[in-house]
Design an enzyme around this catalytic site. Structure first.
Site, short mmCIF file in Angstrom:
data_model
loop_
_atom_site.label_atom_id
_atom_site.label_comp_id
_atom_site.label_asym_id
_atom_site.label_seq_id
_atom_site.Cartn_x
_atom_site.Cartn_y
_atom_site.Cartn_z
N ASP A 151 0.82 -1.22 0.00
CA ASP A 151 0.00 0.00 0.00
C ASP A 151 0.85 1.26 0.00
O ASP A 151 1.84 1.37 0.71
CB ASP A 151 -0.93 0.03 1.21
CG ASP A 151 -1.89 1.20 1.13
OD1 ASP A 151 -2.70 1.21 0.20
OD2 ASP A 151 -1.79 2.11 1.96
N ASP A 304 -7.81 4.48 6.03
CA ASP A 304 -6.55 4.88 5.39
C ASP A 304 -5.92 6.04 6.18
O ASP A 304 -5.41 7.00 5.60
CB ASP A 304 -6.75 5.26 3.93
CG ASP A 304 -5.43 5.34 3.15
OD1 ASP A 304 -4.38 5.00 3.73
OD2 ASP A 304 -5.45 5.75 1.98
#
Length: 427
Positions: A151, A304
């Protein structure tokens, strides 16, 4: 230790029911739940008028440790999680050193034991997240990794991603994909469209995300392995995932609160806290993401959470790093923007923040069944307050929601039977 949560409305994602119950906790486990449980000698927590739900799980956070402790630490990040109502977080591997081996995973696990909530490390797909060769997946699983992801960076090499899915599948693990074609997004700082043209900022087209979503769906379909699409932001991505699920592809997906609340028009003031990757998209994309949440195409809501220092963000928009904090605003945004607006029912919202992320990661959480860990979040649907970054437990203050009034907030966070946050204050 005994704790009785009394008078609350229990939202049970496993049974799919909402009913008034008392919940009795003994030695960190749920002993039983039922009407009018009377237990002598137990500490009593009055949850009248509030929702009692399994401890919320955020499967996409950046705790920044090791290597970037000026932005966040496992200590401060887990306190932010507790204040935000989360009892478990899964942290991404873009640390320094990158969490691409068993030793770094073990370090994060050990530090997590001292945190306010449960910490589950995610290991890197490739060494150094450079996209060149696979990392030691088996060693990381043995050390405690719950998933694999690069990520922050895509795995541009399709052959390498195919092998990653094959190996992860053999290990019974999920690959979390950051879908971005760098050839399309290179140099972009916001969504490509009318607003970017008006502001004179280089845009990131929706296709930069969508071509990689399509690729990874095809690879998951071919290998039979599980892929989880991180931070979905476009209508095209939602459509691709919906169609893949209809074909039986083992794909799941998440959305971050900023992608169902804000459009690219939020960038008009050049506030660098609006600079995220993937970027804030068009109103049509936001509507499609909300529809994907409502119809079950999108399984999970994850923040996130990406803290940065004030100095890092206090630069020209082009130069600022991507990312915003999210742990302490997520529940309020979900309740204000989705539940109160009728996009999701309270039960649907809870499923996407408890049972579904637990199932994606394969962790024994997200339930209020007897014998389960007593990880519980109590939400007050009537509690409201404006977002005030000065009150954040996170080191990061980079939020575009400053001053926004949110209604429906976490009132208490219980981890392993211990109350770690109550009345918006961390204990």
């Amino acid at each position: 230790m005994k704790l009785l949560i009394k008078g609350g409305t229990v939202v049970d994602p496993v049974a799919g029911k909402i009913e008034e119950k008392d919940v009795f906790i003994v030695d960190g486990k749920i002993a039983r739940a039922g009407a009018h449980v009377n237990t002598a000698g137990a500490e009593v927590l009055d949850a009248s008028g509030k929702l009692v739900v399994p401890g919320l799980i955020d499967m996409h956070v950046h705790l920044r440790e090791p290597g970037f402790e000026a932005r966040e630490t496992i200590y401060t990040g887990t306190r932010a999680a507790a204040r935000g109502g989360f009892t478990s977080v899964a942290c991404m591997p873009n640390t320094s050193p990158v969490a691409d081996n068993g030793a770094v995973i073990s370090f994060i696990k050990a530090c997590g034991l001292k945190g306010a909530v449960n910490v589950y490390p995610i290991g890197a797909i490739t060494r150094g997240s450079k996209g060149e060769e696979l990392a030691e997946m088996g060693d990381m699983k043995e050390a405690g990794a719950v998933a694999f992801s690069d990520d922050g960076m895509p795995v541009m090499n399709a052959g390498l991603m195919r092998r990653a899915l094959q190996y992860a599948g053999m290990l019974g693990m999920v690959v979390i994909s950051h879908c971005e074609d760098k050839n399309l997004s290179a140099g972009g700082v916001m969504h490509e469209g009318y607003v970017s043209t008006m502001l004179g900022l280089k845009g990131i087209p929706a296709s930069a995300e969508e071509v990689m979503v399509a690729r990874d769906i095809l690879l998951a379909e071919e290998t039979g392995s599980r892929v989880h699409i991180a931070h979905v932001s476009t209508a095209g991505s939602v459509r691709l995932i919906r169609e893949a699920k209809a074909r039986g592809v083992r794909v799941t997906a998440e959305v971050a609160p900023h992608h169902f609340t804000l459009t690219d028009e939020a960038v008009l003031g050049y506030d660098t806290s609006t600079k995220v990757n993937p970027p804030l998209r068009s109103a049509g994309d936001v509507a499609a993401v909300r529809e994907g949440l409502a119809d079950g195409t999108i399984d999970v809501i994850a923040t996130d959470h990406a803290p940065h220092t004030e100095e890092e963000k206090d630069v020209e928009y082009d130069l600022a790093p991507f990312g915003m904090v999210g742990l302490e605003t997520a529940v309020g945004l979900v309740w204000t923007e989705l539940v109160a607006a009728g996009v999701l029912t309270p039960l649907q919202a809870v499923v996407k923040m408890t049972l579904n992320p637990a199932r994606v990661l394969g962790i024994p959480k997200g339930t209020l069944e007897p014998g389960a860990d007593a990880d519980i979040t109590i939400i007050d649907p009537d509690l409201s307050e404006p977002v005030d970054p000065a009150r954040f437990a996170s080191k990061g203050r980079n939020t575009p929601f400053r001053g926004r009034l949110l209604k429906g907030l976490p009132w208490a966070t219980i981890v392993g039977g211990r109350v770690v946050m109550q009345d918006r204050v961390i204990r």
